[in-house]
Motif scaffolding. Structure first.
Motif, PDB file in Angstrom:
ATOM      1  N   PRO A   1       0.796  -1.232   0.000  1.00  0.00           N
ATOM      2  CA  PRO A   1       0.000   0.000   0.000  1.00  0.00           C
ATOM      3  C   PRO A   1       0.828   1.281   0.000  1.00  0.00           C
ATOM      4  O   PRO A   1       0.535   2.206  -0.753  1.00  0.00           O
ATOM      5  N   ALA A   2       1.869   1.340   0.818  1.00  0.00           N
ATOM      6  CA  ALA A   2       2.680   2.564   0.893  1.00  0.00           C
ATOM      7  C   ALA A   2       3.395   2.832  -0.431  1.00  0.00           C
ATOM      8  O   ALA A   2       3.480   3.973  -0.883  1.00  0.00           O
ATOM      9  N   GLU A   3       3.880   1.775  -1.069  1.00  0.00           N
ATOM     10  CA  GLU A   3       4.560   1.941  -2.354  1.00  0.00           C
ATOM     11  C   GLU A   3       3.583   2.400  -3.441  1.00  0.00           C
ATOM     12  O   GLU A   3       3.918   3.224  -4.284  1.00  0.00           O
ATOM     13  N   LEU A   4       2.368   1.870  -3.410  1.00  0.00           N
ATOM     14  CA  LEU A   4       1.351   2.311  -4.368  1.00  0.00           C
ATOM     15  C   LEU A   4       1.064   3.797  -4.208  1.00  0.00           C
ATOM     16  O   LEU A   4       0.966   4.532  -5.180  1.00  0.00           O
ATOM     17  N   GLU A   5       0.931   4.237  -2.953  1.00  0.00           N
ATOM     18  CA  GLU A   5       0.656   5.659  -2.702  1.00  0.00           C
ATOM     19  C   GLU A   5       1.829   6.529  -3.150  1.00  0.00           C
ATOM     20  O   GLU A   5       1.630   7.613  -3.696  1.00  0.00           O
ATOM     21  N   ARG A   6       3.063   6.068  -2.942  1.00  0.00           N
ATOM     22  CA  ARG A   6       4.224   6.836  -3.410  1.00  0.00           C
ATOM     23  C   ARG A   6       4.231   6.944  -4.933  1.00  0.00           C
ATOM     24  O   ARG A   6       4.614   7.958  -5.499  1.00  0.00           O
ATOM     25  N   HIS A   7       3.787   5.894  -5.600  1.00  0.00           N
ATOM     26  CA  HIS A   7       3.752   5.871  -7.069  1.00  0.00           C
ATOM     27  C   HIS A   7       2.659   6.780  -7.620  1.00  0.00           C
ATOM     28  O   HIS A   7       2.838   7.404  -8.659  1.00  0.00           O
ATOM     29  N   ASN A   8       1.515   6.842  -6.927  1.00  0.00           N
ATOM     30  CA  ASN A   8       0.380   7.640  -7.400  1.00  0.00           C
ATOM     31  C   ASN A   8      -0.323   8.245  -6.189  1.00  0.00           C
ATOM     32  O   ASN A   8      -0.962   7.525  -5.414  1.00  0.00           O
ATOM     33  N   ALA A   9      -0.220   9.537  -6.021  1.00  0.00           N
ATOM     34  CA  ALA A   9      -0.778  10.222  -4.851  1.00  0.00           C
ATOM     35  C   ALA A   9      -2.293  10.056  -4.730  1.00  0.00           C
ATOM     36  O   ALA A   9      -2.857  10.277  -3.657  1.00  0.00           O
TER      37      ALA A   9
ATOM     38  N   ASP B   1      -5.027   2.635  -1.713  1.00  0.00           N
ATOM     39  CA  ASP B   1      -6.378   2.312  -2.188  1.00  0.00           C
ATOM     40  C   ASP B   1      -6.515   2.649  -3.665  1.00  0.00           C
ATOM     41  O   ASP B   1      -6.639   3.805  -4.038  1.00  0.00           O
ATOM     42  N   ILE B   2      -6.516   1.625  -4.527  1.00  0.00           N
ATOM     43  CA  ILE B   2      -6.624   1.857  -5.966  1.00  0.00           C
ATOM     44  C   ILE B   2      -8.072   2.086  -6.399  1.00  0.00           C
ATOM     45  O   ILE B   2      -8.330   2.397  -7.556  1.00  0.00           O
ATOM     46  N   GLY B   3      -9.017   1.934  -5.474  1.00  0.00           N
ATOM     47  CA  GLY B   3     -10.432   2.088  -5.801  1.00  0.00           C
ATOM     48  C   GLY B   3     -10.966   3.495  -5.663  1.00  0.00           C
ATOM     49  O   GLY B   3     -12.145   3.729  -5.876  1.00  0.00           O
ATOM     50  N   GLY B   4     -10.134   4.440  -5.298  1.00  0.00           N
ATOM     51  CA  GLY B   4     -10.565   5.833  -5.245  1.00  0.00           C
ATOM     52  C   GLY B   4     -11.334   6.216  -3.995  1.00  0.00           C
ATOM     53  O   GLY B   4     -12.040   7.206  -3.996  1.00  0.00           O
ATOM     54  N   GLY B   5     -11.231   5.438  -2.939  1.00  0.00           N
ATOM     55  CA  GLY B   5     -11.881   5.813  -1.686  1.00  0.00           C
ATOM     56  C   GLY B   5     -13.047   4.924  -1.311  1.00  0.00           C
ATOM     57  O   GLY B   5     -13.278   3.879  -1.908  1.00  0.00           O
ATOM     58  N   ALA B   6     -13.775   5.369  -0.331  1.00  0.00           N
ATOM     59  CA  ALA B   6     -14.867   4.579   0.241  1.00  0.00           C
ATOM     60  C   ALA B   6     -15.947   4.272  -0.791  1.00  0.00           C
ATOM     61  O   ALA B   6     -16.240   5.089  -1.657  1.00  0.00           O
TER      62      ALA B   6
END
Length: 108
Positions: free
Chosen positions: A36-44, A50-55
């Protein structure tokens, strides 16, 4: 994986798929793991990974990415958004693109 997860769940995921699709493991030719942390670093936009755009609560299902009569229009003629950040949200594959295309056709 949940926000904050730092482990590698690759084997757990493969084992679960293997439960329902025996032989899956032998067909995998390559694998990679991104937390998860690496995904967030790759795309803010992937807050907490969360690749689903939130809740996906009822409010977000109809009011993402913002409250708008046409959430697919970006406010610039000819530009439309179709992603899990638009209704009906992540996990409803193809519907955001379908609705964005309808919005584009309606604007013609």
């Amino acid at each position: 994986m949940p926000t904050g997860y730092t482990g590698d769940a690759t084997e757990a995921v493969i084992a679960q798929i293997e439960r329902f699709a025996p032989g899956f493991r032998e067909r995998v030719v390559a694998k990679t793991s991104t937390g998860p942390a690496e995904l967030e670093r790759h795309n803010a936009n992937y807050l907490g990974g969360d690749i689903g755009g939130g809740a996906n609560d009822p409010w977000q299902l109809v009011m993402r990415p913002r409250a708008s009569a046409n959430p697919y229009s970006l406010g610039v003629k000819g530009l439309y958004l179709c992603s899990s950040s638009t209704p009906p949200g992540g996990g409803v594959h193809g519907m955001a693109g379908f609705h964005a295309a309808r919005a584009a056709v309606d604007d013609l």
